[in-house]
Each structure stands twice: as C-alpha cells, then as structure tokens.
Scaffold this motif. Structure first.
Motif, PDB file in Angstrom:
ATOM      1  N   THR A  72       0.697  -1.523  -0.024  1.00  0.00           N
ATOM      2  CA  THR A  72      -0.066  -0.097   0.218  1.00  0.00           C
ATOM      3  C   THR A  72       0.847   1.209   0.628  1.00  0.00           C
ATOM      4  OG1 THR A  72       0.506   0.183   2.752  1.00  0.00           O
ATOM      5  CG2 THR A  72      -1.293  -1.022   1.133  1.00  0.00           C
ATOM      6  N   TRP A  76      -1.597   4.827   4.100  1.00  0.00           N
ATOM      7  CA  TRP A  76      -2.766   4.621   3.740  1.00  0.00           C
ATOM      8  C   TRP A  76      -4.461   4.261   4.259  1.00  0.00           C
ATOM      9  CZ3 TRP A  76      -6.128  -0.117   2.702  1.00  0.00           C
ATOM     10  CH2 TRP A  76      -6.613   0.062   1.178  1.00  0.00           C
ATOM     11  N   ASN A 101      -3.683   4.359  -4.914  1.00  0.00           N
ATOM     12  CA  ASN A 101      -3.313   5.568  -4.753  1.00  0.00           C
ATOM     13  C   ASN A 101      -4.740   6.326  -5.999  1.00  0.00           C
ATOM     14  OD1 ASN A 101      -1.970   5.064  -6.648  1.00  0.00           O
ATOM     15  ND2 ASN A 101      -0.232   6.670  -6.219  1.00  0.00           N
TER      16      ASN A 101
END
Length: 259
Positions: A72, A76, A101
């Motif tokens: 991640t 995140w 993202n």
C-alpha cells in the motif's frame, strides 16, 4: 460493494440503495453496504469495519474484507479512514473502490452539485499523489419508481435453474407495467446468486436467469433493444451468505435504468 488481489482493488465498498441524496436511516435502506478486498493487517481491517458500522449501523455492513500480504502507499490506512465519513450516505446504489492511490467512485446522488462536490471532498482528504475518478450521476425519479415497484421482492426460479416459478412470473407481470410507464429507457436486467457452488457456475446461472427474465419481457411486448441482461454471479451480495435467509436474499434479479 469484487474479488481483490495484490494487483487489483485493495478495498471496495458496494453502497446501498437509498433515496439519493437523503440522509436515510440505515434501517430504511433496501440493501447493506458490502465491504470487500484485502488490507495489510487486522488493525486496518477492524478500523475500516468499525467506521462503516458507525456510519451505516452494525446490521447494514456485510464483511467480506480479508487480510493479506499487499503493498500500500504510505499512510494508506489513515487516508482510507478520512474517506469513510457520513458523506458516503449521499451516494446511492454505487461503489467506492480504492486501488492503491487511485480512488474510483460511482453511483447516484441527489443533485448536480453533489456530482462535483463529493469527489472534491474526497480529493481534499487525500494527498496530491492520489487520483480521484468520478463516476457519480444524478439519481432519476424513474429508477426510484422501478425500485419501488420491485419493493425488495425476489423473482423466484426453480432451484438451481433458470425456470421461472409461477410466483416469479407474477412478479414480472407487475414489473412489466412499471417498465412500460418509463418510456424508452434501456433497462439492465441483472442476475445475482448466493456464494454456494463454483464461481463460474454461479456466473453462468445468474446470466441464464437474467436472460430468462429478458426473454419473458420480450415475449410480453417489450422491445429487445430496450433490454440488456447481465449476470454477476455471487460478486455483489446484499446479505450475509452464512444464513439461509441471507442466501435467499442474494439470489435475486435487479433492474437498473441504463440511460
């Protein structure tokens, strides 16, 4: 709210039908919010579920969220928490997908201002490395009329087949009247199953049942060009598959206005 892997969605929320734009109490929604995907640790998983239950209510959250070895972006989990606010309740019958993202949001909202306002709020809650893809639209009175006609009832078929029961045919006769009042809109006939059995068999059964409903409508006077049949298998439950009642609710036909 879909199968998730390292290279696919980290988090997916299937948002319930409500009156678009209204702050409808969770007990009045016709289906729950389904949360699925893979997150990096149990703490993140519990934080997401806790936040969603606070927004929608304990009984309105179907947990399909797993923990796995996923990569991640920095911070995140914190960014995800900033996205899970009561503003989500202004989106009806849609999805919020977070893939690394990239944030994708689709669904119905109550007015044109919210089409731009909500994605802008999401972007403001993230850092500039995130991309927001906006698929929101203004919910229509026609869709609400179609949902009201169905009234959360189930189109019934013979077990493990695409043969309509007499009760199923009777309900479709009622839906025919509602659809004829909508004019020339294209109607999506969407088949769903529970999670029992093989995913490929469920996908095929859901498509066969959607095709059967489409053919029934055509035989009773609707234009073939007005109807599109889609089979989604068990990917979009509206209830837990852990109980007989939940599985029965998941075996359903949904009607959506495409244009």
């Amino acid at each position: 709210m879909k199968p998730i892997a390292l290279t696919a969605l980290l988090l997916a929320l299937l948002l319930p039908f409500t009156n678009a734009g209204a702050q409808t109490p969770p007990s009045q929604t016709t289906r729950p919010v389904v949360v699925s995907g893979t997150v990096p640790d149990e703490a993140t998983r519990q934080a997401i579920l806790t936040r969603l239950r606070a927004i929608y209510g304990n009984e309105q959250v179907v947990d399909q969220l797993g923990v796995g070895n996923v990569s991640t972006p920095p911070n995140w989990p914190d960014h995800v928490q900033k996205l899970l606010t009561p503003d989500l309740k202004q989106i009806s019958n849609g999805e919020l997908d977070i893939n690394g993202n990239v944030l994708s949001v689709r669904g119905d909202v109550g007015n044109e201002g919210l089409v731009q306002q909500l994605p802008a709020q999401f972007a403001n809650n993230l850092n500039p490395t995130y991309q927001v893809r906006n698929g929101l639209r203004v919910g229509t009175n026609e869709q609400q009329a179609l949902d009201k006609a169905l009234a959360n009832r189930i189109v019934q078929f013979a077990p493990a087949s695409a043969t309509l029961t007499p009760e199923g045919s009777k309900l479709l006769d009622e839906m025919l009247g509602a659809i004829r009042k909508l004019g020339d809109h294209t109607i999506q006939v969407i088949g769903h199953t529970d999670s029992q059995g093989r995913p490929d068999a469920n996908a095929a059964l859901s498509q066969a049942r959607a095709d059967a409903v489409r053919q029934y409508f055509i035989q009773h006077g609707l234009s073939a060009t007005q109807l599109v049949s889609i089979g989604k298998g068990s990917s979009e439950p509206v209830a837990s598959n852990d109980t007989p009642d939940g599985r029965a609710r998941n075996r359903r036909i949904e009607f959506r206005i495409a244009n």
